[in-house]
Design a protein around this motif. Structure first.
Motif, mmCIF file in Angstrom:
data_model
loop_
_atom_site.group_PDB
_atom_site.id
_atom_site.type_symbol
_atom_site.label_atom_id
_atom_site.label_comp_id
_atom_site.label_asym_id
_atom_site.label_seq_id
_atom_site.Cartn_x
_atom_site.Cartn_y
_atom_site.Cartn_z
ATOM 1 N N ASN A 33 0.827 -1.210 0.000
ATOM 2 C CA ASN A 33 0.000 0.000 0.000
ATOM 3 C C ASN A 33 0.858 1.255 0.000
ATOM 4 O O ASN A 33 0.551 2.220 -0.702
ATOM 5 C CB ASN A 33 -0.965 0.009 1.190
ATOM 6 N N GLU A 34 1.941 1.247 0.779
ATOM 7 C CA GLU A 34 2.869 2.382 0.788
ATOM 8 C C GLU A 34 3.493 2.569 -0.595
ATOM 9 O O GLU A 34 3.583 3.690 -1.104
ATOM 10 C CB GLU A 34 3.987 2.164 1.815
ATOM 11 N N SER A 80 2.342 1.688 -3.423
ATOM 12 C CA SER A 80 1.366 2.095 -4.446
ATOM 13 C C SER A 80 1.205 3.612 -4.517
ATOM 14 O O SER A 80 0.684 4.132 -5.499
ATOM 15 C CB SER A 80 0.007 1.435 -4.182
ATOM 16 N N LYS A 81 1.673 4.325 -3.493
ATOM 17 C CA LYS A 81 1.563 5.790 -3.462
ATOM 18 C C LYS A 81 2.807 6.483 -4.023
ATOM 19 O O LYS A 81 2.835 7.696 -4.141
ATOM 20 C CB LYS A 81 1.294 6.245 -2.036
ATOM 21 N N ILE A 82 3.817 5.688 -4.347
ATOM 22 C CA ILE A 82 5.067 6.230 -4.892
ATOM 23 C C ILE A 82 5.008 6.155 -6.412
ATOM 24 O O ILE A 82 4.553 5.163 -6.975
ATOM 25 C CB ILE A 82 6.281 5.423 -4.371
ATOM 26 N N ASP A 83 5.478 7.206 -7.073
ATOM 27 C CA ASP A 83 5.489 7.186 -8.540
ATOM 28 C C ASP A 83 6.665 6.328 -9.020
ATOM 29 O O ASP A 83 7.818 6.735 -8.960
ATOM 30 C CB ASP A 83 5.615 8.610 -9.094
ATOM 31 N N ASN A 135 3.286 1.041 -11.459
ATOM 32 C CA ASN A 135 2.179 1.425 -10.584
ATOM 33 C C ASN A 135 0.910 0.633 -10.905
ATOM 34 O O ASN A 135 0.179 0.231 -9.994
ATOM 35 C CB ASN A 135 1.910 2.931 -10.656
ATOM 36 N N LYS A 193 -0.947 -1.942 -8.377
ATOM 37 C CA LYS A 193 -2.380 -1.751 -8.120
ATOM 38 C C LYS A 193 -3.146 -3.056 -8.352
ATOM 39 O O LYS A 193 -3.992 -3.438 -7.537
ATOM 40 C CB LYS A 193 -2.927 -0.642 -9.027
#
Length: 159
Positions: free
Chosen positions: A68-69, A71-74, A80, A84
């Motif tokens: 989850n962490e 998934s927030k990074i480009d 990505n 997801k």
């Protein structure tokens, strides 16, 4: 977690899941091609146990938290999207009890063996009971998914 740490974690996580999956698919292939049919019950049981190990690792709360962490990074469009999709699948599987997941894997594998035998002998009755088990255990799994959809629509979406 920085980008490099994120990529390293995901690579390690993905490789370990892939190793389990490769072992399971190789065993499945052998089970349906060259392995003696008399040993299928034992192989299916061992495959179920290995599936349980994959379940534990892939749905580990710490691993899901890190995914989850990440998934927030480009990490780029493709990476990505992959993360997801991985999270979507893992979050759904994590809703199931491990024992049910293992029983599903065992029932599906048993079904493939029974189907093959029934097809060879042109005798649906050899597969009928196992097919009923497959339908029932699949329905049981869908009770954990908290879907507001009716069962048919939820299953169709997954297919």
């Amino acid at each position: 977690m920085n980008k490099k740490e994120a990529l390293n974690f995901y690579k390690t996580y993905n490789e370990k899941c892939s190793a389990y999956t490769l072992a399971l698919t190789t065993m499945s292939f052998d089970n349906y091609t060259i392995a003696p049919i008399d040993g299928s019950d034992y192989r299916i049981k061992m495959m179920s146990l290995l599936s349980g190990e994959l379940f534990e690792y892939s749905t580990n709360k710490d691993n899901i938290k890190k995914l989850n962490e990440i998934s927030k990074i480009d990490l780029g469009e493709v990476m990505n999207k992959e993360i997801k999709l991985t999270l979507k699948e893992i979050n759904k599987i994590a809703l199931l009890p491990k024992e049910l997941y293992m029983k599903m894997r065992q029932t599906y594998s048993k079904g493939e063996v029974q189907w093959r035998k029934a097809k060879q002998e042109n005798n649906y009755q050899l597969f009928k009971d196992t097919l009923e088990e497959i339908v029932e255990i699949t329905k049981q799994a869908y009770t954990y998914y908290n879907s507001n959809e009716n069962l048919y629509d939820a299953m169709l979406d997954d297919y």
